[in-house]
Design a protein around this motif. Sequence first.
Motif, PDB file in Angstrom:
ATOM      1  N   ALA A 178       0.834  -1.197   0.000  1.00  0.00           N
ATOM      2  CA  ALA A 178       0.000   0.000   0.000  1.00  0.00           C
ATOM      3  C   ALA A 178       0.869   1.248   0.000  1.00  0.00           C
ATOM      4  CB  ALA A 178      -0.929   0.006   1.205  1.00  0.00           C
ATOM      5  N   ASP A 179       0.510   2.220  -0.814  1.00  0.00           N
ATOM      6  CA  ASP A 179       1.150   3.527  -0.829  1.00  0.00           C
ATOM      7  C   ASP A 179       0.396   4.393   0.177  1.00  0.00           C
ATOM      8  OD1 ASP A 179       2.045   6.086  -1.318  1.00  0.00           O
ATOM      9  OD2 ASP A 179       1.893   5.956  -3.491  1.00  0.00           O
ATOM     10  N   THR A 180       0.914   4.454   1.399  1.00  0.00           N
ATOM     11  CA  THR A 180       0.159   5.101   2.477  1.00  0.00           C
ATOM     12  C   THR A 180      -0.107   6.575   2.210  1.00  0.00           C
ATOM     13  OG1 THR A 180       2.237   5.471   3.671  1.00  0.00           O
ATOM     14  CG2 THR A 180       0.994   3.493   4.220  1.00  0.00           C
ATOM     15  N   GLY A 181       0.782   7.231   1.484  1.00  0.00           N
ATOM     16  CA  GLY A 181       0.582   8.643   1.187  1.00  0.00           C
ATOM     17  C   GLY A 181      -0.550   8.904   0.215  1.00  0.00           C
ATOM     18  N   SER A 182      -1.014   7.849  -0.462  1.00  0.00           N
ATOM     19  CA  SER A 182      -2.071   8.024  -1.466  1.00  0.00           C
ATOM     20  C   SER A 182      -3.465   7.807  -0.913  1.00  0.00           C
ATOM     21  CB  SER A 182      -1.847   7.033  -2.615  1.00  0.00           C
ATOM     22  OG  SER A 182      -2.145   5.705  -2.205  1.00  0.00           O
ATOM     23  N   VAL A 183      -3.578   7.187   0.247  1.00  0.00           N
ATOM     24  CA  VAL A 183      -4.899   6.859   0.789  1.00  0.00           C
ATOM     25  C   VAL A 183      -5.584   8.139   1.254  1.00  0.00           C
ATOM     26  CG1 VAL A 183      -6.175   5.540   2.509  1.00  0.00           C
ATOM     27  CG2 VAL A 183      -4.090   4.583   1.492  1.00  0.00           C
ATOM     28  N   ALA A 184      -6.761   8.402   0.679  1.00  0.00           N
ATOM     29  CA  ALA A 184      -7.481   9.628   1.024  1.00  0.00           C
ATOM     30  C   ALA A 184      -8.977   9.391   0.900  1.00  0.00           C
ATOM     31  CB  ALA A 184      -7.063  10.777   0.102  1.00  0.00           C
ATOM     32  N   PRO A 185      -9.769   9.991   1.793  1.00  0.00           N
ATOM     33  CA  PRO A 185     -11.223   9.845   1.679  1.00  0.00           C
ATOM     34  C   PRO A 185     -11.744  10.587   0.459  1.00  0.00           C
ATOM     35  CG  PRO A 185     -10.665  11.429   3.393  1.00  0.00           C
ATOM     36  CD  PRO A 185      -9.376  10.811   2.945  1.00  0.00           C
ATOM     37  N   THR A 186     -12.808  10.113  -0.106  1.00  0.00           N
ATOM     38  CA  THR A 186     -13.463  10.764  -1.232  1.00  0.00           C
ATOM     39  C   THR A 186     -14.966  10.646  -1.052  1.00  0.00           C
ATOM     40  OG1 THR A 186     -13.509  10.933  -3.652  1.00  0.00           O
ATOM     41  CG2 THR A 186     -13.523   8.722  -2.722  1.00  0.00           C
ATOM     42  N   ALA A 187     -15.711  11.409  -1.811  1.00  0.00           N
ATOM     43  CA  ALA A 187     -17.159  11.415  -1.656  1.00  0.00           C
ATOM     44  C   ALA A 187     -17.758  10.081  -2.078  1.00  0.00           C
ATOM     45  CB  ALA A 187     -17.763  12.547  -2.481  1.00  0.00           C
ATOM     46  N   VAL A 188     -18.748   9.606  -1.306  1.00  0.00           N
ATOM     47  CA  VAL A 188     -19.475   8.395  -1.671  1.00  0.00           C
ATOM     48  C   VAL A 188     -20.342   8.695  -2.896  1.00  0.00           C
ATOM     49  CG1 VAL A 188     -21.212   6.721  -0.935  1.00  0.00           C
ATOM     50  CG2 VAL A 188     -19.487   7.532   0.691  1.00  0.00           C
ATOM     51  N   GLN A 189     -20.236   7.835  -3.904  1.00  0.00           N
ATOM     52  CA  GLN A 189     -20.989   8.024  -5.134  1.00  0.00           C
ATOM     53  C   GLN A 189     -22.171   7.056  -5.183  1.00  0.00           C
ATOM     54  OE1 GLN A 189     -18.560   8.085  -8.710  1.00  0.00           O
ATOM     55  NE2 GLN A 189     -16.741   8.690  -7.543  1.00  0.00           N
ATOM     56  N   SER A 190     -23.226   7.478  -5.845  1.00  0.00           N
ATOM     57  CA  SER A 190     -24.383   6.597  -6.036  1.00  0.00           C
ATOM     58  C   SER A 190     -24.403   6.116  -7.478  1.00  0.00           C
ATOM     59  CB  SER A 190     -25.679   7.342  -5.715  1.00  0.00           C
ATOM     60  OG  SER A 190     -25.833   8.476  -6.566  1.00  0.00           O
ATOM     61  N   GLY A 191     -24.945   4.963  -7.675  1.00  0.00           N
ATOM     62  CA  GLY A 191     -25.085   4.429  -9.028  1.00  0.00           C
ATOM     63  C   GLY A 191     -23.799   3.934  -9.634  1.00  0.00           C
TER      64      GLY A 191
END
Length: 623
Positions: free
Chosen positions: A68-81
């Motif tokens: 895992a590239d720990t520096g790349s892990v970031a939250p993002t908006a939950v998408q629908s569909g």
Amino acid sequence: MHPSTTRSLGMGLLLACTGWALAQTTPTLVQTSTGYTLKIPYLEFSPGGAKQAYTAKATTGDLSTFTADTGSVAPTAVQSGVSNTITLQQTGGTYVLAFPYVEVDGLAQAYSASLTTTNLSQWTVVPNSVSVVATSNTLAPPTGVAVSGPNSQIVGSFSFGSSSKLSATWTAPTSFAVHHFEIIGTESVGGTRTSVSAFASETAATLTGLKASTAYRVMVRACQDAACTLYGAAAPVSATTSTEYWQLQGSGASISGLTKVVSDGNARLSATRIGPDAGTANAGRVQFYYGPMFSQGSTASLAVAVGNAAANAATPSSYLSFTSKAGTSGLVNPPTSSTARSIASVATGQGVPLAANLGNKVRVFFEAAGSDGKTRIYSVDSKDGFVGQDFNSGAALTCSTDADYASTGGCAPTLVIGVDGDATGGNLRIKNARQNKVAHPTQTDWRWDGAPGAFMVFTTDSVASCSTVQQNHGYAVWDGTRWNVQYRSDGCPKLFTSAQACLPMHVGGARYKMYCGDPSITAGKVTGSNLPFLGPKKLMYADGSGSGADATVEFEDWEAQTASRDIAFLWPNGTRLDDKAEGYIDDYHFLAPTGSLDLQVGYLTTTDGVVVPFAVAAILLNP
């Protein structure tokens, strides 16, 4: 295809992930200089029933175990569909990352696969998890696809097309109603993808923003709907972009015929674009921070020269002719003094315009030798806004005394890159820091807003136990507060080795190209000359999406130096510079004077190894 071994599973995952993503939520695996990077633009995790979404990356060298590239892990908006959502599932202490759909580029196949871990850092392909699934590539493909470099031209004996574009033509299928076409270019080695759409009525399109001297696989898709959920894809066609050709301005085929862009320009040249909305007399113009000619025994200085008109692509003189302000503005060396001081001389400097949140002014980053013989990088802000010619808050227009550079003086500097042994701001193993170049997204805004993610390259001397060569470049990333020099796990600074006068240039998004001299190649150097010889100039690229945060260009995002490309310099008469002429090009700065990459100009200093260097310009013939 149902592989049963871990290694073949890894190969199956490689095939599945190297294809074009159907949407921004589809994972891809791209090749890097050290292996592969798995990019996961969207995954969902629902601990306790609360749905969360993340982006992430992982790297692998053997295609079976991923880190895992720990520096790349970031939250993002939950998408629908979202169809075929990538999910992270937890059972006790075990996690499974499930990929329901990954597609092979240009093939009528797609795969599903899973990775497992107990520590969220090391992931292994699950045995027997790779399987063939349905694909959307079921319709008739375009036919007669052809790809070539546009804007073909002949200069002297050289024939070439664009260095950053490829044009595709095709014939549309007739068995269904085409909604639109997608044209996808995939870099053959690095895996970087570029795409463009075309209307259903069109049979040609051009990919832009490509790397010079680079092979691409170009695929054309005929889409039946707006989302391209059903399409017909033609087999990829291979094509290679041209080498960059830069032509020096003047006449003939020697330095005696070159046109000086500033009458007293010597060395230590950098160029800054002041935007047309600056609200100052120099708005829209290119501005130099440079070393003017000086007589024997006098001190060197860092002066300012301003373009004689707002840069206009139709008027070459607007970006090729400058008026010197030497002696009336800029930074100069303080006089010789026996007092211990940090600023004993001023050398290469770069002006960086600052956005409103940072004061609507110009910050000059410059190298300065101290009385201790060590060179550091400092910065000082202009007191006249975007005019960028007065850096003294007192009555004087220049910074020329010890008192000016004192902590309470009119030109009080800020330490940017310190050296080993400094009590504050020092950097281990760095003996000297010189020739800095700050890179920020100039294609987005000509001003820097100080947001995290900008980076700096700077010359270091040899670094004991880390690099055996004399000329190296360190790398520092701005975190919003300070410049952090990047280090390896063994304590060595991350270095571009055998590299001199490196200059990064923004080309859009989180993508940059960088020019460096290679002084390890000495063919053409004049015996006995004390003038700097940089060797041939090389070109390499970086894409922030390669590792860590997509918007930040880390050291690891750069191609390996072994992949660097040659560039071609031509004399005004169209003949190519030989090893000596190219090797003595020094202190250069490449930029887009109007803000458009359709016009790229190199401002550089040159000599024949005998005469004093002077400032000239070169224009990229095939952007």
